[in-house]
Write an enzyme that holds these catalytic residues in place. Structure first.
Site, PDB file in Angstrom:
ATOM      1  N   GLY A  14      44.526 -69.579  60.825  1.00  0.00           N
ATOM      2  CA  GLY A  14      44.287 -69.636  59.381  1.00  0.00           C
ATOM      3  C   GLY A  14      42.934 -69.044  59.050  1.00  0.00           C
ATOM      4  N   ALA A  17      40.728 -64.938  57.243  1.00  0.00           N
ATOM      5  CA  ALA A  17      41.589 -63.816  57.614  1.00  0.00           C
ATOM      6  C   ALA A  17      43.066 -64.188  57.512  1.00  0.00           C
ATOM      7  CB  ALA A  17      41.251 -63.345  59.030  1.00  0.00           C
ATOM      8  N   VAL A  49      31.380 -68.670  58.416  1.00  0.00           N
ATOM      9  CA  VAL A  49      30.004 -68.565  57.930  1.00  0.00           C
ATOM     10  C   VAL A  49      29.826 -67.343  57.039  1.00  0.00           C
ATOM     11  CG1 VAL A  49      29.028 -69.780  59.897  1.00  0.00           C
ATOM     12  CG2 VAL A  49      29.263 -67.296  59.979  1.00  0.00           C
ATOM     13  N   ALA A  52      29.218 -63.893  52.065  1.00  0.00           N
ATOM     14  CA  ALA A  52      28.832 -62.798  51.183  1.00  0.00           C
ATOM     15  C   ALA A  52      29.839 -61.665  51.320  1.00  0.00           C
ATOM     16  CB  ALA A  52      27.425 -62.313  51.530  1.00  0.00           C
ATOM     17  N   LYS A  80      26.974 -61.454  43.246  1.00  0.00           N
ATOM     18  CA  LYS A  80      26.089 -60.733  44.157  1.00  0.00           C
ATOM     19  C   LYS A  80      25.945 -59.299  43.666  1.00  0.00           C
ATOM     20  CE  LYS A  80      25.866 -58.927  48.881  1.00  0.00           C
ATOM     21  NZ  LYS A  80      26.552 -58.807  50.168  1.00  0.00           N
ATOM     22  N   LEU A 337      38.048 -61.634  63.184  1.00  0.00           N
ATOM     23  CA  LEU A 337      37.324 -61.682  64.456  1.00  0.00           C
ATOM     24  C   LEU A 337      38.206 -61.332  65.637  1.00  0.00           C
ATOM     25  CD1 LEU A 337      35.241 -64.943  63.862  1.00  0.00           C
ATOM     26  CD2 LEU A 337      34.547 -62.566  63.478  1.00  0.00           C
ATOM     27  N   THR A 348      30.237 -57.080  55.691  1.00  0.00           N
ATOM     28  CA  THR A 348      31.466 -56.299  55.829  1.00  0.00           C
ATOM     29  C   THR A 348      32.611 -57.042  56.509  1.00  0.00           C
ATOM     30  OG1 THR A 348      30.486 -55.359  57.847  1.00  0.00           O
ATOM     31  CG2 THR A 348      30.302 -54.059  55.821  1.00  0.00           C
TER      32      THR A 348
END
Length: 542
Positions: A14, A17, A49, A52, A80, A337, A348
């Site tokens: 989950g 992503a 984490v 942004a 932002k 990841l 990014t």
């Protein structure tokens, strides 16, 4: 639908992503025959984490039909406008990498070329004075442009900060309401077809079997399917990006202060520290190289530099910068990841998930899994990773810092030929060329190169063909326009309280919201206002 159509998509994992994939499939594969199942376990935590983002996420949210105000309220989000870099070029220096553009080109000559010429003639402000996003950020202001807004406000480009776990929860609600099935459980084995090595199913630790045609690996760094099952291989970038660990912790907002509309990245002796303001807390982390800093030292350094009280135990992460040799292998596509990791210096990570999903939808397979489509997906993802890789390396290479062994290493290291060519072209006459799948546009390269001391020796001869007095007058008109517009905007905090107040923020700080519409400080939101207080949001390129 035919016999070759994909009928079952299984998402393993989950987090941000996984639920981005589930939401996208719920929206774009709503064809009546493709079933989407997401398998995750509450016992397995997510990294979460990355708080942004960059502007293209606006387009992803719009594709889903998310209301921007509701999304920000649900995720305790803030706006932002860019990233402030502190101590990167040299200690004591800072610069701002804004979203959007600098000024306006004149007669086909890029604005930064005109600025370079004017800078050589006379004393003028930093180039940030000609960026709407930079000027607004410097004043702590924000106003969402309407779709039909005119310059200079239409040049205000933005993205978001948010709580990644809350974003995943928001997307989970969206996906489940549209038919995605969530299966709770830990995966015990991955079953491969003996004939071709494709993934056939995953078996959970209680014996349940979840079969599929296409599998999306969102299992994090371990790459349960793409690596542990299919042994795809990993291409390391560590010789260029030596930071390999991070510690992260949230803290309270300093003195109940309003959140800044920008991320801050502060260079430290062996890496860098992020600071990400949300409505209810501050996200903090230290990315570092373990060759020069121990885990305990890193944790102590992070805690010593917090602006508020730590709100949770410090989390420790280990990683190797790089990517899977293939993002799509057989019938498995790796996202997040599981597909690779480049440190979040330019925010990014979430974009790489979005970009992979966009390409997967565009090249969506059938059960035959055409190798041409798979190869094209992998080529595009490789180019995107390498583009981002080069831009991140630039931050380390273009420095004059020589105050620690870490900075000595990165300042003097060999870099990819693709990046060296760009630096050399810019250092000569400020020339930049956008190619292929470049994510970062020329103004981004201008911001970092100039901000970190790569100052061109000259400028393009075409700039000399323009009348000096007319150019000077045009630049001054632009500068005043950006400044005047910023001064008329509401504060970032006021805009959030008017449009997207988070229930979490109410428990921590925040003065009561102002009276609606007519009595807003600094600007009156009327029918002719260039600002949008509705929830649709505007498309915003990087």
């Amino acid at each position: 639908m035919n016999e070759h159509s994909i009928r079952r998509v299984v998402i393993v994992g989950g987090g941000t992503a996984g639920w981005m994939a589930a939401a996208a499939f719920a929206r774009l594969l709503n064809n009546g025959y493709t079933e989407v199942t997401l398998v995750e376990s509450e016992e397995i935590g997510t990294v979460g984490v990355g708080e942004a983002t960059i502007p293209p996420l606006i387009n992803f949210n719009q594709m889903l039909g998310l209301d921007e105000n509701a999304f920000l309220a649900a995720t305790a989000g803030t706006y932002k406008l860019g990233i402030e870099f502190v101590d990167w070029g040299a200690r004591g220096e800072r610069y701002f990498h804004p979203f959007g553009t600098y000024g306006h080109d004149l007669q086909g000559v890029h604005f930064h070329q005109l600025w370079l010429r004017e800078k050589a003639r006379r004393s003028i402000p930093d180039i940030a004075a000609w960026s709407m996003s930079s000027v607004a950020a410097a004043h702590g202001k924000f106003g969402r442009p309407k779709d039909d807004a005119r310059s200079p406000i239409r040049e205000l480009f933005y993205a978001f900060h948010f709580d990644a776990s809350l974003y995943a929860r928001h997307l989970r609600d969206y996906a489940e309401q549209r038919g995605v099935t969530r299966t709770e459980g830990k995966i015990a084995t991955v079953d491969l077809r003996p004939t071709d090595g494709f993934v056939e199913a995953v078996t959970l630790d209680d014996g349940r079997r979840v079969a599929g045609d296409l599998f999306i690996d969102c299992s994090g760094f371990r790459g349960l399917l793409i690596e542990e099952a299919l042994e795809t291989g990993y291409e390391s970038y560590q010789h260029w990006l030596p930071c390999d660990r991070a510690v992260a912790v949230p803290c309270s907002l300093p003195n109940q202060a309003e959140p800044d509309p920008f991320t801050r990245s502060t260079a430290r002796a062996a890496g860098w520290q992020w600071r990400i303001p949300l409505q209810h807390r501050m996200g903090n982390g230290l990315v570092y190289c373990s060759d020069f800093l121990s885990d305990d030292e890193a944790e102590a350094q992070l805690l010593a530099n917090l602006e508020g009280e730590a709100l949770a135990p410090v989390r420790r992460l280990r990683f190797t910068a790089g990517r899977r040799r293939e993002s799509w292998n057989r019938n498995v596509v790796a996202l997040g990841l599981a597909g690779g990791f480049i440190e979040p210096l330019e925010s990014t990570s979430i974009h790489l998930v979005q970009a992979a999903l966009q390409r997967l939808i565009a090249l969506f397979p059938d059960k035959r899994f055409d190798p041409v489509e798979c190869s094209e997906f992998n080529r595009q993802m490789r180019d995107l990773y390498e583009d981002i890789r080069d831009f991140i390396i630039l931050h380390y290479k273009a420095t004059r810092r020589d105050d620690s062994p870490f900075w000595d290493r990165v300042r003097t290291m060999p870099i990819p030929d693709s990046l060296q060519r760009k630096i050399d072209l810019f250092a000569g006459k400020g020339r930049l060329f956008r190619e292929g799948y470049d994510l970062f546009s020329n103004p981004s390269w201008v911001a970092v190169c100039l901000g970190q001391g790569v100052v061109p020796q000259s400028w393009e001869p075409a700039a000399d063909a323009l009348d000096e007095n007319k150019v000077a007058a045009a630049l001054e008109q632009m500068r005043r326009g950006y400044l005047d517009t910023a001064q008329r905007m509401p504060t970032h905090g006021d805009f959030l309280r008017m449009t997207a107040p988070s229930p979490l923020a109410a428990r921590v700080a925040a003065p009561p919201p102002p009276a609606p519409a007519t009595d807003v400080p600094y600007f009156s939101f009327t029918a002719d206002s260039p600002f949008d207080v509705g929830g649709s949001g505007g498309g915003s390129p990087l």
